[in-house]
Design a protein around this motif. Structure first.
Motif, PDB file in Angstrom:
ATOM      1  N   ARG A 132      22.926 -21.001  34.960  1.00 40.72           N
ATOM      2  CA  ARG A 132      22.943 -20.536  36.348  1.00 40.72           C
ATOM      3  C   ARG A 132      21.631 -19.852  36.744  1.00 40.72           C
ATOM      4  O   ARG A 132      21.428 -19.530  37.906  1.00 40.72           O
ATOM      5  N   VAL A 133      20.791 -19.658  35.752  1.00 39.10           N
ATOM      6  CA  VAL A 133      19.498 -19.064  36.013  1.00 39.10           C
ATOM      7  C   VAL A 133      18.506 -19.659  35.016  1.00 39.10           C
ATOM      8  O   VAL A 133      18.883 -20.030  33.895  1.00 39.10           O
ATOM      9  N   ALA A 134      17.272 -19.806  35.413  1.00 43.96           N
ATOM     10  CA  ALA A 134      16.265 -20.391  34.527  1.00 43.96           C
ATOM     11  C   ALA A 134      15.997 -19.462  33.345  1.00 43.96           C
ATOM     12  O   ALA A 134      16.065 -18.236  33.457  1.00 43.96           O
ATOM     13  N   GLY A 135      15.710 -20.082  32.177  1.00 40.62           N
ATOM     14  CA  GLY A 135      15.429 -19.277  31.000  1.00 40.62           C
ATOM     15  C   GLY A 135      15.256 -20.131  29.763  1.00 40.62           C
ATOM     16  O   GLY A 135      15.109 -21.363  29.840  1.00 40.62           O
ATOM     17  N   ARG A 136      15.283 -19.467  28.585  1.00 40.52           N
ATOM     18  CA  ARG A 136      15.076 -20.151  27.300  1.00 40.52           C
ATOM     19  C   ARG A 136      16.325 -19.970  26.440  1.00 40.52           C
ATOM     20  O   ARG A 136      16.900 -18.879  26.354  1.00 40.52           O
ATOM     21  N   LEU A 137      16.745 -21.056  25.780  1.00 42.54           N
ATOM     22  CA  LEU A 137      17.928 -21.006  24.929  1.00 42.54           C
ATOM     23  C   LEU A 137      17.503 -20.531  23.544  1.00 42.54           C
ATOM     24  O   LEU A 137      17.070 -21.324  22.705  1.00 42.54           O
ATOM     25  N   ASP A 138      17.657 -19.243  23.304  1.00 45.04           N
ATOM     26  CA  ASP A 138      17.267 -18.705  22.007  1.00 45.04           C
ATOM     27  C   ASP A 138      18.325 -18.927  20.939  1.00 45.04           C
ATOM     28  O   ASP A 138      18.013 -18.911  19.741  1.00 45.04           O
ATOM     29  N   ARG A 139      19.582 -19.146  21.352  1.00 49.97           N
ATOM     30  CA  ARG A 139      20.644 -19.350  20.361  1.00 49.97           C
ATOM     31  C   ARG A 139      21.759 -20.181  20.977  1.00 49.97           C
ATOM     32  O   ARG A 139      22.233 -19.898  22.070  1.00 49.97           O
ATOM     33  N   LEU A 140      22.155 -21.225  20.252  1.00 44.19           N
ATOM     34  CA  LEU A 140      23.330 -22.005  20.628  1.00 44.19           C
ATOM     35  C   LEU A 140      24.393 -21.752  19.563  1.00 44.19           C
ATOM     36  O   LEU A 140      24.259 -22.185  18.413  1.00 44.19           O
ATOM     37  N   LEU A 158      20.886 -16.540  25.990  1.00 45.92           N
ATOM     38  CA  LEU A 158      19.843 -17.002  26.905  1.00 45.92           C
ATOM     39  C   LEU A 158      18.859 -15.873  27.219  1.00 45.92           C
ATOM     40  O   LEU A 158      19.257 -14.763  27.568  1.00 45.92           O
ATOM     41  N   TYR A 159      17.543 -16.178  27.077  1.00 46.43           N
ATOM     42  CA  TYR A 159      16.492 -15.256  27.514  1.00 46.43           C
ATOM     43  C   TYR A 159      16.074 -15.647  28.924  1.00 46.43           C
ATOM     44  O   TYR A 159      15.744 -16.802  29.195  1.00 46.43           O
ATOM     45  N   GLY A 244      15.786 -23.237  21.683  1.00 48.09           N
ATOM     46  CA  GLY A 244      14.386 -23.154  22.045  1.00 48.09           C
ATOM     47  C   GLY A 244      14.024 -23.914  23.299  1.00 48.09           C
ATOM     48  O   GLY A 244      12.882 -23.861  23.759  1.00 48.09           O
ATOM     49  N   MET A 245      14.987 -24.603  23.859  1.00 46.25           N
ATOM     50  CA  MET A 245      14.742 -25.420  25.041  1.00 46.25           C
ATOM     51  C   MET A 245      14.718 -24.533  26.290  1.00 46.25           C
ATOM     52  O   MET A 245      15.530 -23.625  26.449  1.00 46.25           O
ATOM     53  N   TYR A 246      13.747 -24.776  27.162  1.00 47.75           N
ATOM     54  CA  TYR A 246      13.706 -24.093  28.450  1.00 47.75           C
ATOM     55  C   TYR A 246      14.578 -24.880  29.438  1.00 47.75           C
ATOM     56  O   TYR A 246      14.512 -26.106  29.491  1.00 47.75           O
TER      57      TYR A 246
END
Length: 660
Positions: A132-140, A158-159, A244-246
């Motif tokens: 819902r907001v832009a960011g980086r997936l630090d952990r799935l 999410l960062y 790690g995906m943006y």
């Protein structure tokens, strides 16, 4: 109506089959003593008829006027019966024909509809986990598909700098409100409270839950990471991201499906649709669990038919509490329907009940709201369900009783003492091994279920109305055996010939010239030329000059012109163009040939009148042309030379009526 090469008529093999028992009928008739009743069989002189068109009969040998085949001799048996479709069989002939009959009953017919399909996800029980907001997936936390998750389970860490900024706005607004507690300005305190509400709402819309927002407020510090939780319980069926995906706003990360309820999509043929209703129970079998029956209810019937498969999609809601069924499994389904009058479905469990229009499993005794979606319930009676009553039973006959050809259905009713009567009936849909009868029969009558084809063949041999030759076709004249020769136009169908003026014959000649161009274009499959020439035909008929005509002649031409205009409307229809032109050309030719015979022609070339018995699915088509070699406009290049020359029309030089 499209011309084409017809199938071999069913009457040919049936005539040979009927010959065996008809021979017994005639032999027995010759040996039997005359009966005292009005139904007496006597021999008559031999006549000749066409084996392909039994209605063509004449006393002398010759050729069939429709197909050109040699006529065959037949010894006629006169049956003094009251109705033209009645036939009497001797006991020996009945035995040879193996005639069997069954009563016309009034009972509730039962139909079993078998369908195939496959299991799919319940679309109403699926959820997409998106950023819902832009960011980086630090952990799935869920790093492969097939994992079962519960509601509020953590899925993504999410960062997001934007989330960090929004948290700081909330903390600042809270600090400002604390500082204004001692202020006497209500306006400033209200503004601070509005800022707090706005900051909370922004975080909520960006995916943070109430507990997460409360923790931020209690902690008093912002975090640059946020955890996304699962909104429902189910199975992760798709994973569209990696650590790690943006991601941008709206990027899909997971797809979660609740497999405790599934859909089954089935294919129902259009002939089975009368027996399928919303809310019906459906039973399923699968390859994975042979012998185990799964049950569901019809929740949706597609309002659109698939033009390629001629099927309609049926959706069934299916509970799957144990998780045995998997999406994409193939199933075989069965729907059992008990039919009342008018095709209504009998179901004691639903009669006089109220059912949800979205969730058929919600059934109540009185009006109300659906427990799942809140929609108003509808009465099951409005969906076509009735209770079991004796007076609601339809009239049914065995499926083997009617002989069905095109739009007609013929049954043979057993009258007793070897008498059988052919009768046209109006049938409803087929239900299992029975047909529903709308009209034509009464309860208690007996219909022939075996041997009806042989009875029909016997009637065909006797040139009586039958399945292949309805009463309307019995008026075909017994044409004399004449050889083709050049003669002035004359047909048995024309009883009156009218004098025609020079102006009228000149206009008719102009119309015929354009007509002949259309005939040539159609015989060469030239759609573009024929379409242009149809427009010229319209202009010519609109400007037709009749000159001085008597009252009777004017009425006759008015009828011909009306029929020609109707044919022109068909020729000018849009799709498919070449077939529409051919269909209209056939109707135009019928009217034009009659007009030519009644009023004459004015052309030095003369015209050839041709007939093709195979045009329009065996109904035949005629036309006029200039040349002596057939140029068939109904088949084009596929069968351009197909056609029988019927007559040659010569010029009416003196503008007087043409005499036969």
């Amino acid at each position: 109506m499209k011309p084409g090469i017809p199938l071999i008529p069913i009457s040919i093999p049936l005539i040979f089959a009927a010959g065996f028992f008809c021979r017994g009928l005639w032999q027995d008739a010759s040996r039997a003593k005359p009966m005292k009743s009005t139904m007496v069989e006597t021999h008559a002189s031999r006549f000749h008829h066409c084996s392909m068109h039994p209605s063509i009969r004449q006393s002398n040998p010759g050729k069939c006027a429709l197909c050109g085949m040699d006529l065959v001799p037949v010894e006629e048996v006169h049956q003094e019966v009251h109705k033209p479709r009645e036939l009497k069989l001797t006991p020996h002939a009945q035995k040879l024909a193996e005639v069997q009959s069954a009563p016309v009953e009034r009972r509730h017919a039962e139909a079993e509809i078998r369908m195939v399909g496959k299991v799919t996800f319940d679309e109403s029980r699926m959820s997409y986990i998106t950023a819902r907001v832009a960011g980086r997936l630090d952990r799935l936390y869920v790093d492969y598909t097939g994992v079962r998750v519960k509601k509020e389970d953590h899925l993504v860490y999410l960062y997001s700098p934007e989330l960090l900024k929004a948290q700081e706005e909330l903390i600042t607004a809270l600090d400002t409100l604390k500082q204004l507690q001692a202020s006497s300005s209500h306006y400033l305190r209200d503004r601070a409270q509005e800022n707090i509400h706005s900051a909370r709402e922004k975080l909520r819309l960006w995916g943070l839950g109430e507990i997460q927002i409360r923790n931020i407020e209690e902690r008093g510090t912002a975090s640059d990471h946020v955890t996304i939780h699962s909104p429902m319980e189910g199975i992760v069926v798709h994973k569209n991201a990696v650590e790690g995906m943006y991601v941008e706003t709206g990027t899909q990360i997971y797809t979660i499906a609740d497999l405790s309820h599934l859909w089954v999509k089935l294919d129902a043929y259009e002939s089975d649709l009368p027996w399928i209703h919303y809310g019906q129970k459906v039973e399923f079998l699968t390859e994975a669990f042979p012998g185990e029956v799964f049950k569901g209810q019809i929740a949706f019937i597609d309002p659109v038919l698939n033009a390629k498969t001629r099927t309609v999609k049926i959706r069934v809601n299916l509970p799957n509490p144990n998780g045995k069924l998997k999406p994409d499994m193939f199933v075989r389904a069965l729907v059992k329907s008990k039919i009342a009058k008018g095709g209504r479905i009998m179901n004691p469990d639903l009669a006089h009940k109220w059912i949800s229009p979205m969730h058929p499993e919600i059934i109540k005794d009185a009006p109300g709201l659906c427990d799942i979606c809140g929609m108003e319930l509808v009465s099951a009676d409005s969906l076509g369900y009735v209770e079991a009553k004796e007076d609601s039973a339809p009239l049914v006959i065995p499926a083997s009783a009617p002989l069905i050809t095109g739009k007609r259905a013929v049954v043979y009713v057993e009258l007793g003492k070897g008498h059988y009567e052919g009768r046209e009936v109006t049938l409803g849909p087929r239900a299992g091994n029975s047909y529903l009868v709308k009209s034509g029969l009464k309860e208690g009558e007996r219909v022939v279920t075996r041997g009806n084809f042989k009875i029909d063949s016997a009637l065909q041999i006797l040139a009586k109305p039958s399945m292949m030759t309805p009463p309307a076709m019995q008026s075909v004249p017994h044409l004399p055996n004449t050889k083709l020769k050049q003669r002035q136009p004359h047909t048995e169908a024309v009883s009156t010939i009218y004098p025609a003026s020079t102006a009228f014959l000149t206009s008719m000649e102009q119309f015929l010239k354009i007509y002949l161009r259309v005939q040539t274009s159609l015989s060469m499959d030239d759609q573009i030329q024929s379409r242009e020439q149809v427009s010229q035909l319209r202009a010519t008929i609109d400007n037709m000059q009749t000159g001085d005509m008597s009252h009777d002649a004017g009425q006759a031409w008015s009828m011909h012109r009306s029929a020609i205009l109707k044919a022109m409307n068909i020729m000018e229809s849009s799709e498919p163009e070449i077939e529409a032109i051919r269909e209209g050309f056939g109707a135009l030719s019928n009217s034009l040939i009659l007009a030519v015979h009644q009023f004459g022609i004015k052309t030095a070339l003369g015209l050839s009148h041709y007939h093709c018995p195979m045009a329009f699915d065996g109904k035949g088509g005629q036309w006029l042309q200039e040349h002596r070699k057939a140029e068939n406009p109904y088949f084009g290049n596929a069968m351009r030379g197909c056609g029988n020359l019927k007559e040659i029309l010569k010029e009416n030089k003196h503008v007087h009526p043409i005499q036969p």
